[in-house]
Write a protein that holds these residues in place. Structure first.
Motif: not given
Length: 500
Positions: A455-471
């Motif tokens: 589960i990932i949440h962006n608490l910010n009012r602007v866009k964000n990217n997150f890198s995670y090694p998904l299967p």
């Protein structure tokens, strides 16, 4: 050979006992509760006051009993705010613990409602106010009328005006009595054995009616001593378990996590006020205030007093400004905060109207306004016991208006509740922090057995990217303003839930 086979089967069955116990005995660990103020919810007879029959006839909105449908909210447990005979609109000053407030119906209505709820797989707990009674309760009327009353010791008395905390002592013709909340709510004296026996009889009556447990109002106020409070609640819990083995009790201990933890020695569950405030503060500030670390520290503390504790998590309740008002009317922040607590470990409690974005701020009457069924605030089941100041006709906040809008807050709540109950990792799985290196992101993994959910949440009012090694076989279970590309792309105030 036959004997060895039997012994092997018995061995494996023994290994499965803990899992069967946690999933079947403790039903509340796999529950999502809905807190209902009956007066405000649904009116069946057109007098403007919500009632038990109205609630019964609107059960399909909450849970239609069919796990394959998606148009109900999906909750599987209800907490009814006080329904007993009382002189007040809120019911927290009880006159008769064995009778239903006639505004809400009668005992037959309650029994029919309970049967219909159970038919849909919905558990029901009642708000049990045991710290005090109404000053109009027969016990107090007798106690205050004479020094020789058989009920005199049911309450706390002083013949002289007390010098310590005089604001809590109230004068009558026969002395001064203690009432912490106000003069209309005299506190019961739990050093009197007959008081303990009477409140146990009350609990027994309702458990034998079929209710599944109680929310315990003002649980820390029985004594001015936490240790004595805990000892009493342990005695009470042991008693009610002797009547109903899987009974659920949840205490209102509005205090720090250190104080709440102590009450887990006597109770299976307590409301987590510090966590609620931290979630709201994180969403308001747009910074992750170390939410997962805070939660893990709390859970470690609670487990020291009760390894099998059930953390009662929520955002706000009937004593607090509604979450929409706290966020200044921001639907985005309201949905984000829901996406956090409905994916955290514990037993969630949704306050009625929270799921459609109702607003409300003190005084108390206006955080308990009529539930909004229709766009014009008229029609079948619409209550109007008080003139609302937050609900406005055609403001987009009603079941009618939100039902068909795929992106409404109501439909987000429906999806989140459905996911929580479908995936056991979200109900009672462990939680593991994911380090994002970004204070405006909140990420964690919930897991039980082979089931893992990110589960990932962006608490910010602007866009964000997150890198995670998904299967390769990942599955997006829920997304709001987010998607998976090369990275996980998170729009403002967004959430994504991924099975990994």
């Amino acid at each position: 050979m036959y004997k060895k086979g039997i012994l092997l089967v018995i061995f494996f069955l023994f290994l499965l006992i803990p899992f069967a116990h946690s999933e079947s005995t403790y039903w509340y660990k796999d529950a999502v509760f809905y807190e209902v103020f009956v007066r405000s919810f649904a009116d069946s007879d057109g007098d403007g006051i919500g009632d038990l029959r109205g609630l019964m006839e609107k059960l399909d909105y909450l849970n239609d009993g069919n796990p394959n449908t998606t148009k109900d909210l999906g909750v599987n447990a209800l907490w009814l705010m006080p329904i007993f005979l009382s002189p007040s609109y809120h019911g927290y000053d009880v006159v008769d613990y064995y009778d239903i407030d006639p505004n809400y119906g009668d005992m037959k209505d309650f029994e029919e409602f309970l049967a219909e709820a159970h038919k849909r797989g919905i558990k029901v707990i009642l708000d049990l106010v045991l710290n005090h009674t109404s000053s109009l309760h027969p016990w107090f009327k007798s106690a205050s009328s004479s020094f020789l009353s058989p009920y005199r010791n049911f309450y706390l008395w002083s013949t002289e005006p007390p010098k310590n905390n005089p604001q809590f002592w109230h004068k009558t013709n026969t002395g001064y009595y203690y009432g912490f909340f106000w003069s209309g709510m005299p506190d019961l004296n739990y050093d009197e054995p007959r008081v303990r026996e009477e409140v146990k009889k009350i609990a027994k009556f309702w458990l034998e009616k079929g209710v599944d447990g109680f929310r315990l109002d003002a649980a820390k106020h029985i004594y001015d001593d936490h240790d004595k409070n805990v000892a009493w609640w342990k005695e009470f819990y042991d008693y009610v378990k002797s009547i109903k083995k899987d009974v659920y009790l949840v205490g209102e201990v509005w205090d720090s996590q250190e104080v709440i933890a102590k009450y887990y020695y006597g109770l299976p569950s307590n409301f987590n006020f510090p966590l609620a405030q931290r979630i709201i503060s994180s969403v308001s500030s747009q910074y992750n205030l170390n939410l997962v670390d805070f939660l893990l520290d709390e859970r470690s503390l609670f487990s020291q007093y009760n390894p099998d504790f059930a953390d009662a998590i929520f955002l706000t309740n009937h004593d607090q400004n509604r979450v929409m008002s706290v966020f200044g009317g921001s639907i985005d922040k309201a949905i984000l905060s829901a996406s956090i607590y409905l994916t955290f470990p514990g037993t969630p409690f949704i306050y009625y109207g929270e799921e459609i974005g109702m607003s409300g701020a003190k005084p108390d009457e206006h955080i308990r306004e009529p539930f909004e069924w229709t766009s014009n605030l008229k029609g079948d089941y619409q209550t109007m016991w008080i003139k609302p100041i937050y609900a406005k006709p055609n403001d987009g906040i009603s079941v009618e208006e939100e039902d068909l809008d795929e992106n409404s807050i109501l439909n987000h709540y429906r999806r989140l509740v459905n996911l929580r109950l479908k995936y056991k990792a979200l109900s009672y799985g462990d939680i593991e922090k994911v380090d994002t290196k970004d204070s405006t992101l909140l990420a964690y993994i919930r897991k039980v057995g082979e089931e893992k959910i990110l589960i990932i949440h962006n608490l910010n009012r602007v866009k964000n990217n997150f890198s995670y090694p998904l299967p390769k076989n990942y599955q997006v279970l829920y997304s709001r303003n987010s998607k998976v590309d090369k990275d996980i792309i998170l729009g403002p105030f967004s959430s994504i839930i991924i099975k990994i």
